[in-house]
Every structure is written in C-alpha cells, then in structure tokens.
Design a protein around this motif. Sequence first.
Motif, PDB file in Angstrom:
ATOM      1  N   MET A   1     -14.197  -8.005   7.164  1.00 45.79           N
ATOM      2  CA  MET A   1     -13.589  -6.686   7.121  1.00 45.79           C
ATOM      3  C   MET A   1     -12.212  -6.738   7.784  1.00 45.79           C
ATOM      4  SD  MET A   1     -15.043  -3.080   8.639  1.00 45.79           S
ATOM      5  CE  MET A   1     -15.336  -3.813  10.256  1.00 45.79           C
ATOM      6  N   ILE A   2     -11.242  -6.098   7.127  1.00 39.74           N
ATOM      7  CA  ILE A   2      -9.889  -6.030   7.670  1.00 39.74           C
ATOM      8  C   ILE A   2      -9.498  -4.562   7.763  1.00 39.74           C
ATOM      9  CG2 ILE A   2      -7.487  -6.724   7.414  1.00 39.74           C
ATOM     10  CD1 ILE A   2      -8.504  -8.981   5.538  1.00 39.74           C
ATOM     11  N   ILE A   3      -9.251  -4.090   8.967  1.00 38.82           N
ATOM     12  CA  ILE A   3      -8.866  -2.699   9.195  1.00 38.82           C
ATOM     13  C   ILE A   3      -7.354  -2.659   9.419  1.00 38.82           C
ATOM     14  CG2 ILE A   3      -9.226  -0.676  10.653  1.00 38.82           C
ATOM     15  CD1 ILE A   3     -11.897  -1.880  11.514  1.00 38.82           C
ATOM     16  N   TYR A   4      -6.693  -1.705   8.764  1.00 40.33           N
ATOM     17  CA  TYR A   4      -5.235  -1.664   8.891  1.00 40.33           C
ATOM     18  C   TYR A   4      -4.716  -0.230   8.965  1.00 40.33           C
ATOM     19  CZ  TYR A   4      -5.025  -0.307   3.970  1.00 40.33           C
ATOM     20  OH  TYR A   4      -5.184   0.369   2.788  1.00 40.33           O
ATOM     21  N   PHE A   5      -3.531  -0.085   9.549  1.00 36.72           N
ATOM     22  CA  PHE A   5      -2.787   1.170   9.506  1.00 36.72           C
ATOM     23  C   PHE A   5      -1.447   0.882   8.863  1.00 36.72           C
ATOM     24  CE2 PHE A   5       0.532   3.920  11.299  1.00 36.72           C
ATOM     25  CZ  PHE A   5       0.055   5.162  10.902  1.00 36.72           C
ATOM     26  N   THR A   6      -1.025   1.746   7.955  1.00 37.22           N
ATOM     27  CA  THR A   6       0.261   1.537   7.302  1.00 37.22           C
ATOM     28  C   THR A   6       0.902   2.864   6.977  1.00 37.22           C
ATOM     29  OG1 THR A   6       1.359   0.207   5.591  1.00 37.22           O
ATOM     30  CG2 THR A   6      -0.544   1.519   4.896  1.00 37.22           C
ATOM     31  N   SER A   7       2.227   2.887   6.963  1.00 40.47           N
ATOM     32  CA  SER A   7       2.955   4.077   6.517  1.00 40.47           C
ATOM     33  C   SER A   7       3.724   3.790   5.239  1.00 40.47           C
ATOM     34  CB  SER A   7       3.912   4.566   7.603  1.00 40.47           C
ATOM     35  OG  SER A   7       4.882   3.583   7.910  1.00 40.47           O
ATOM     36  N   THR A   8       4.274   2.586   5.138  1.00 40.24           N
ATOM     37  CA  THR A   8       5.081   2.242   3.963  1.00 40.24           C
ATOM     38  C   THR A   8       4.555   1.027   3.207  1.00 40.24           C
ATOM     39  OG1 THR A   8       6.569   0.953   5.368  1.00 40.24           O
ATOM     40  CG2 THR A   8       7.181   3.251   4.934  1.00 40.24           C
ATOM     41  N   GLY A   9       3.381   0.543   3.577  1.00 45.10           N
ATOM     42  CA  GLY A   9       2.747  -0.518   2.806  1.00 45.10           C
ATOM     43  C   GLY A   9       2.818  -1.908   3.387  1.00 45.10           C
ATOM     44  N   ASN A  10       3.596  -2.128   4.450  1.00 41.86           N
ATOM     45  CA  ASN A  10       3.714  -3.478   5.003  1.00 41.86           C
ATOM     46  C   ASN A  10       2.366  -4.031   5.452  1.00 41.86           C
ATOM     47  OD1 ASN A  10       6.445  -3.781   4.595  1.00 41.86           O
ATOM     48  ND2 ASN A  10       7.036  -3.132   6.655  1.00 41.86           N
ATOM     49  N   CYS A  11       1.660  -3.277   6.281  1.00 41.32           N
ATOM     50  CA  CYS A  11       0.380  -3.763   6.816  1.00 41.32           C
ATOM     51  C   CYS A  11      -0.709  -3.779   5.743  1.00 41.32           C
ATOM     52  CB  CYS A  11      -0.056  -2.923   8.009  1.00 41.32           C
ATOM     53  SG  CYS A  11       0.968  -3.184   9.474  1.00 41.32           S
ATOM     54  N   GLU A  12      -0.618  -2.870   4.799  1.00 38.94           N
ATOM     55  CA  GLU A  12      -1.576  -2.892   3.689  1.00 38.94           C
ATOM     56  C   GLU A  12      -1.381  -4.159   2.862  1.00 38.94           C
ATOM     57  OE1 GLU A  12      -2.987  -0.203  -0.173  1.00 38.94           O
ATOM     58  OE2 GLU A  12      -1.441   0.551   1.193  1.00 38.94           O
ATOM     59  N   TYR A  13      -0.132  -4.513   2.640  1.00 41.05           N
ATOM     60  CA  TYR A  13       0.166  -5.727   1.882  1.00 41.05           C
ATOM     61  C   TYR A  13      -0.357  -6.967   2.606  1.00 41.05           C
ATOM     62  CZ  TYR A  13       2.814  -9.524  -0.242  1.00 41.05           C
ATOM     63  OH  TYR A  13       3.163 -10.710  -0.855  1.00 41.05           O
ATOM     64  N   VAL A  14      -0.082  -7.069   3.903  1.00 41.24           N
ATOM     65  CA  VAL A  14      -0.567  -8.212   4.684  1.00 41.24           C
ATOM     66  C   VAL A  14      -2.089  -8.282   4.623  1.00 41.24           C
ATOM     67  CG1 VAL A  14      -0.739  -9.221   6.989  1.00 41.24           C
ATOM     68  CG2 VAL A  14       1.423  -8.216   6.232  1.00 41.24           C
ATOM     69  N   SER A  15      -2.746  -7.145   4.778  1.00 46.73           N
ATOM     70  CA  SER A  15      -4.216  -7.097   4.761  1.00 46.73           C
ATOM     71  C   SER A  15      -4.768  -7.567   3.426  1.00 46.73           C
ATOM     72  CB  SER A  15      -4.694  -5.667   5.051  1.00 46.73           C
ATOM     73  OG  SER A  15      -4.257  -5.233   6.306  1.00 46.73           O
ATOM     74  N   LYS A  16      -4.171  -7.105   2.347  1.00 40.65           N
ATOM     75  CA  LYS A  16      -4.667  -7.474   1.024  1.00 40.65           C
ATOM     76  C   LYS A  16      -4.405  -8.939   0.703  1.00 40.65           C
ATOM     77  CE  LYS A  16      -4.808  -2.882  -0.988  1.00 40.65           C
ATOM     78  NZ  LYS A  16      -4.359  -1.953  -2.043  1.00 40.65           N
ATOM     79  N   ARG A  17      -3.286  -9.467   1.193  1.00 40.18           N
ATOM     80  CA  ARG A  17      -3.022 -10.900   1.011  1.00 40.18           C
ATOM     81  C   ARG A  17      -4.091 -11.739   1.703  1.00 40.18           C
ATOM     82  NH1 ARG A  17       1.673 -13.453   0.536  1.00 40.18           N
ATOM     83  NH2 ARG A  17       0.220 -15.218   0.540  1.00 40.18           N
ATOM     84  N   ILE A  18      -4.426 -11.357   2.919  1.00 39.85           N
ATOM     85  CA  ILE A  18      -5.459 -12.089   3.663  1.00 39.85           C
ATOM     86  C   ILE A  18      -6.813 -11.915   2.986  1.00 39.85           C
ATOM     87  CG2 ILE A  18      -6.687 -12.275   5.862  1.00 39.85           C
ATOM     88  CD1 ILE A  18      -4.094 -11.297   7.218  1.00 39.85           C
TER      89      ILE A  18
ATOM     90  N   GLN B   1      15.243   4.755   1.564  1.00 40.46           N
ATOM     91  CA  GLN B   1      13.799   4.819   1.730  1.00 40.46           C
ATOM     92  C   GLN B   1      13.206   3.436   1.478  1.00 40.46           C
ATOM     93  OE1 GLN B   1      13.793   8.085  -1.257  1.00 40.46           O
ATOM     94  NE2 GLN B   1      12.172   8.974   0.018  1.00 40.46           N
ATOM     95  N   TYR B   2      11.959   3.269   1.932  1.00 42.82           N
ATOM     96  CA  TYR B   2      11.316   1.966   1.751  1.00 42.82           C
ATOM     97  C   TYR B   2       9.819   2.137   1.556  1.00 42.82           C
ATOM     98  CZ  TYR B   2       9.202  -2.525   2.907  1.00 42.82           C
ATOM     99  OH  TYR B   2       8.436  -3.670   2.890  1.00 42.82           O
ATOM    100  N   ILE B   3       9.309   1.507   0.521  1.00 43.69           N
ATOM    101  CA  ILE B   3       7.879   1.306   0.341  1.00 43.69           C
ATOM    102  C   ILE B   3       7.740  -0.137  -0.139  1.00 43.69           C
ATOM    103  CG2 ILE B   3       5.801   1.930  -0.957  1.00 43.69           C
ATOM    104  CD1 ILE B   3       6.945   4.751  -1.214  1.00 43.69           C
TER     105      ILE B   3
END
Length: 252
Positions: free
Chosen positions: A1-18, A246-248
């Motif tokens: 399980m990988i728990i993440y917090f993201t606002s613009t997708g950076n941490c979501e991207y890292v989580s999904k890559r892992i 802006q950034y996503i």
Amino acid sequence: MIIYFTSTGNCEYVSKRIAERTHDYTVSMIESNKNKQFEFHLEKQEPLGIVIPTYFWGLPTFVEDYMSQIKITSENNNPYIYIITTYGTTPGYSAGYLEEYITDINLEVSFKASVKMPDDWTVRFDLSDPEKISKQILEADKQINNIIPRIVNKESGNYVKREIPRFISNMARGPYDKGRKTSHLHVENNCTGCGICANNCPIDAIELIDNRPHWKTEYCVMCLRCLHHCPTFSIQYDNKTQNHGQYIHPKI
C-alpha cells in the motif's frame, strides 16, 4: 500500500510509478480523509509507502492532521516502511517529521528518499516555461528510476538529499502559517463559477456564493490546488502568481 498527498500530481505520479513496479496499490490521503478511513491493515509481507510533498521545509498541515489520526496494523512485527518526499529547492526536514508520526504508532521506517520535482509554489517559482518544466520532469524520472529498485529490494537507509536539520526547519513554521491565510487568495473577473475549486479543496475551505468562490476559513493548507486546477486561471495569490503560470504533472 502506498499512501500519498498531492495537489498538482507530483506525489501521485511518484506513487503510481512505484506501484507499477511493486504491483502495489495507491491510496489518496484526500479521498481517504473524506471517507474517514484512517485505519489500515498490512497483509503478510506487505510494505507501506508514504509519499508527500515538502511545504516550507516541512509537512502540509493536511498531512499533519491526517497522520495524527492514522492507525496501521500488520501481520508482520516489522513491516517494511518507506517514505518519499518531493521538493523544489530542499526537502527540509519533511521526511523526518513524517517518520516521527510513524514512530508514534510504534512502527519503524526502513527507507527514506527524496525526489526533486517542479515546485508548484507559484507564489515564488515561475512555472510558465514548458521546456524548463519538461527538463525538470525528466530529471525527476531519473531519480525515481534509481529509487524504485531499492524499494523493490527492500533496502534500508536515508537517501534524502539536501535535508535540513529539524531545529532549522522548525523556524519555517511561522512563515508557513502566515502564508496559508486565505486572505491572500482572490478571484478575478474571468471566473466562470464552474466549482472545480470548491469540489477539489482537500479541506472544503471553498464555497460558491453567486457562482464565485469564497474562502470560508481563515486558514487553509495553501496547497494551491484551486489555483492550478482552475480552467480560467482566475484564482490568484496576492499579486504574485499572475505571470507564473499553472502546473499539473503532465502524466496525471
């Protein structure tokens, strides 16, 4: 399980890559918080990953509140737990603060690392150059590619780069609290009243009145999720963000 917090997708991207490489699944802290889901159980040999961004050398207030409520049980006495923190200039002591929450629930972090990514704090950083952003994302991918095998092999160690001592990072809390006052945010006339900002705010700090967003709390996380996701770029922070874009993350 990988728990993440993201606002613009950076941490979501890292989580999904892992997750792709480890055949794991991801859990959004924002969705989990909305569902009041704070208790998790790790199956036998199941690792736990936590991926968070750095705010003012530390943790977003949302992550602090979330982690203060989390409960983890495991079929293993010592589950493999790793922390990944993303940052723009320095990760400060964000990984260390997060590790303290894990220690408080009588678990131990085995592995910590950091990934330098585009800094979405557009109050200070200019995100209007697509070529520059693309280069930063390519460099971040190289770092992620180096981290993933270590996680797959369940290595231990601290690989956080540019870390700042805790006592220095503590000094950034005051500026963060001042910076997250919602009085800094305003809406320009090109707002269409679509409601995306209100629907996506992680703490429900925004409401629509006469089809215009209004902040109903004195403070928010100041994740700038509302600013970056606004389709007309109508939400601004004082007079500091109009020219910074802006950034996503492009792959989220």
